[in-house]
Design an enzyme around this catalytic site. Structure first.
Site, PDB file in Angstrom:
ATOM      1  CE  LYS A 136      21.447  50.040  14.034  1.00 30.47           C
ATOM      2  NZ  LYS A 136      21.347  49.839  15.456  1.00 30.47           N
ATOM      3  CB  SER A 150      25.541  39.560  14.027  1.00 29.69           C
ATOM      4  OG  SER A 150      24.839  39.943  13.071  1.00 29.69           O
ATOM      5  CD  GLU A 159      48.838  53.796  21.171  1.00 31.45           C
ATOM      6  OE1 GLU A 159      50.120  53.408  21.824  1.00 31.45           O
ATOM      7  OE2 GLU A 159      48.335  54.506  20.677  1.00 31.45           O
ATOM      8  CB  SER A 169      43.780  45.908  11.360  1.00 32.74           C
ATOM      9  OG  SER A 169      42.650  45.336  10.571  1.00 32.74           O
ATOM     10  CE  LYS A 188      30.344  46.169  17.323  1.00 35.50           C
ATOM     11  NZ  LYS A 188      31.830  46.166  17.507  1.00 35.50           N
ATOM     12  CB  THR A 220      16.329  60.675  13.437  1.00 33.21           C
ATOM     13  OG1 THR A 220      15.973  59.377  14.052  1.00 33.21           O
ATOM     14  CG2 THR A 220      17.843  60.587  13.654  1.00 33.21           C
ATOM     15  CB  ILE A 256      29.955  44.170  22.888  1.00 27.12           C
ATOM     16  CG1 ILE A 256      28.736  44.581  22.503  1.00 27.12           C
ATOM     17  CG2 ILE A 256      29.915  42.573  22.970  1.00 27.12           C
ATOM     18  CD1 ILE A 256      27.590  44.307  23.546  1.00 27.12           C
ATOM     19  CB  ALA A 272      33.246  41.594  19.769  1.00 33.79           C
TER      20      ALA A 272
END
Length: 653
Positions: free
Chosen positions: A430, A427, A337, A362, A388, A509, A314, A384
């Site tokens: 989830k 966001s 990096e 970070s 995730k 799954t 994103i 962003a």
């Protein structure tokens, strides 16, 4: 003899085109032959003592006017092997004009002595032009047919075209003029019911309900081409897709997706088309999304923009779209990096005029973030950066809290401190009724920035009530919430492709699991519009379209690959995974916004001081890396967080 003829034809077809004077001479000789043929049929039987030299001289005089018609309609400028209906029409019109000139020329010939020219009745000349024009048509059609026959090889695919009006006819014409022959058109598939026995450019038009399986088998169809204007209709026709894929037919879509408004026009035959084999992303049903990019451009042009997570799926697309708005400066932050280096190279290559600084660090390093904010003084912040992956965060809840929650708090607090105009957070769906650590961490982020926005607004109101001057508007915090994006890092689609490439099995799954999907560029456009138009405090929920059954997605990908023997294996839900995602809590409603695809969630308010205290406690607990204690605190902050298929389910008892 046969071999010599074939070699001659191959030599001719290997050349780009004959010189224009060769075509003009060929047409003149054809008309002359038409005159000789006319004389032989209607006159020679009763005229025994014919002077062939004088006859040839007379017919040549009647052939000369063809130059006028050819010059007017440029009948000599085309390539014979690519002749179209328009070319044949031009030859006919040139013949009519030339005949008119010949009629005037006829009186001059009659004024000459009979010793020089034969005095022929003009109706013989009319017949000569009719036969000559017909022979010109036949010459072009024969050459075109021979070319089609000789250039067809084992790689040429027998093809149907989806669509008739919307560019289908123009596409068929264009395919017949390609120098190579990857496709040979054997008919059309009409999305609307048409009467039987309809033909276009000599080929059948079939309806979708016309037993297409039998038609494909009978005519040995190998491919279907989808013009640009028909992509959306084809994407939303799962019935037709299933027929084609079950029959082993390859599907190709237009690369340039050029929109043809008039399929019968000459321009269509000159349009350059390129095709690529369809991917599963092309077939997922979705509506076209239109975004007011002018307002986004206006808001971001000449601004200083900071983007966290700039090297992610994103974030990187956000970088591209914002860079196209020509901001004054961009500060791009990511802790990965190599991907961040790729972003640096991309900016230097594609946006050399945009001043951009790429930083590897970070967002959890508060002192480093403080330094960057103080030096850069961003006006817009697009946040962003986040962990995730659901299974990874389920095993590492402390890292999820430190990166997602604490990192968001750091960036949000600094945005307030340094007077950022707008803070936009990405966001996820989830975060709604979360069943996993990752989703809950993002929900806590939503709660924090929303409560912070409310607190800033209340502080401003309090200052005004006290009669204090409010010089600047407070930072506006906007949250955007959406589901899976196609092609993102960790998406099931790259995983399935890799599994199919290795012969399977493709792991799903659960047979019932469904997900929403959206293209990355579309999602980012909605983020930018929501972020720039939001007034602060909103949680914008995107309309993700129709949910997709993952088992069907896997089956479709196997069919598209052409692989055989690849099975689907059901592995059971992963820790924290849902059968379906939600975009709203059961207690939340929505209200409309400025865009039909964007709704505003009506969420319950939170007290900032209480939220800030809770978040501080959570971050402190996470720093001790006690998974159970960390998740327990997360559940206190987000009571609707109920673990699913996870070791943390015991905390819900």
């Amino acid at each position: 003899m046969k071999k010599a003829i074939l070699q001659l034809l191959q030599w001719y077809f290997s050349r780009d085109a004959l010189p224009y004077w060769c075509i003009l001479i060929l047409d003149m000789l054809t008309l002359l032959f038409g005159g000789l043929f006319t004389y032989w049929i209607f006159i020679s039987a009763s005229d025994i003592g014919v002077d062939y030299v004088k006859l040839f001289r007379t017919l040549c005089m009647y052939v000369l006017p063809i130059v006028v018609g050819a010059r007017m309609f440029h009948t000599y400028s085309g390539i014979i092997r690519f002749s179209s209906f328009v070319d044949l029409l031009h030859i006919g019109l040139a013949g009519v004009v030339s005949l008119m000139v010949a009629y005037a020329w006829h009186f001059y010939i009659l004024s000459c002595p009979t010793s020089v020219f034969y005095h022929l009745h003009f109706h013989y000349i009319v017949l000569m032009y009719i036969i000559g024009t017909t022979l010109m048509w036949c010459t072009r059609l024969v050459v075109k047919s021979l070319y089609d026959l000789l250039t067809m090889d084992s790689h040429t695919m027998r093809t149907l075209i989806f669509g008739v009006k919307e560019g289908g006819v123009g596409l068929a014409k264009n395919i017949r003029t390609l120098p190579t022959r990857p496709f040979i058109v054997k008919g059309f598939i009409s999305p609307e019911d048409m009467s039987k026995h309809v033909r276009l450019v000599g080929e059948h038009v079939y309806n979708i309900n016309d037993s297409l399986e039998a038609i494909i088998h009978k005519h040995r169809i190998q491919a279907v081409l989808v013009p640009g204007l028909m992509i959306d209709k084809f994407r939303n026709n799962a019935y037709l897709q299933n027929i084609l894929l079950s029959a082993g037919v390859k599907i190709y879509v237009m690369q340039n997706a050029h929109k043809i408004d008039n399929p019968s026009s000459e321009e269509d035959t000159n349009e350059e088309y390129s095709f690529r084999e369809v991917s599963v992303e092309d077939l997922l049903p979705r509506d076209q999304i239109r975004v007011d990019m002018k307002s986004v451009w206006k808001a971001l042009t000449g601004r200083r923009v900071l983007i966290t997570g700039s090297a992610g799926s994103i974030g990187s697309e956000m970088v591209r779209q914002i860079a196209s708005c020509k901001p004054a400066q961009m500060l791009l932050i990511d802790q990965a990096e190599t991907p961040e280096h790729d972003i640096r190279l991309m900016m230097a290559r594609d946006y050399p005029d945009v001043k951009a600084e790429t930083v590897v660090t970070s967002i959890c390093k508060a002192d480093r973030m403080e330094q960057l904010f103080s030096e850069f003084l961003p006006e817009y912040v697009f946040h962003a950066a986040a962990y995730k992956h659901v299974p990874m965060m389920e095993d590492n809840p402390s890292e999820a809290v430190q990166n997602n929650v604490y990192g968001t708090k750091v960036i949000a607090d600094l945005s307030v401190k340094y007077g950022v105009k707008k803070f936009v957070m990405v966001s996820t769906d989830k975060a709604v009724n979360p069943t996993n650590v990752m989703g809950c961490s993002k929900r806590i982020c939503e709660i924090y920035v929303q409560s912070l926005d409310s607190e800033l607004k209340w502080q401003q109101v309090a200052k005004r009530r006290e009669g204090k001057d409010v010089i600047e508007e407070p930072t506006q915090f906007v949250t955007t919430r959406f589901g899976n994006v196609l092609g993102s890092n960790g998406s099931v689609i790259p995983l399935f492709r890799e599994q199919i490439r290795h012969g399977g099995p493709v792991t799903v799954t659960d047979p019932k699991i469904v997900r929403y999907f959206m293209l990355i560029p579309e999602a980012v456009k909605l983020v930018l519009e929501a972020g720039t138009k939001g007034n602060g405090g909103e949680i914008f929920v995107f309309d993700m379209g129709k949910p997709v059954k993952i088992a069907d997605l896997a089956q479709r990908m196997i069919q598209l690959s052409g692989a055989s023997g690849v099975e689907i294996k059901y592995t059971g839900l992963r820790p924290g995974e849902k059968l379906y995602e939600e975009v709203l809590n059961v207690e939340e409603g929505t209200k409309p916004s400025f865009h039909e695809k964007i709704r505003i969630a009506e969420v319950r308010p939170f007290n900032y001081n209480e939220v800030n205290r809770q978040v501080a406690e959570l971050v402190d607990i996470a720093s001790h890396y006690d998974n159970m204690a960390t998740v327990k605190k997360m559940k206190e902050i987000v009571p609707e967080y109920k673990s699913n298929n996870s070791v943390y389910e015991e905390l819900d008892k």
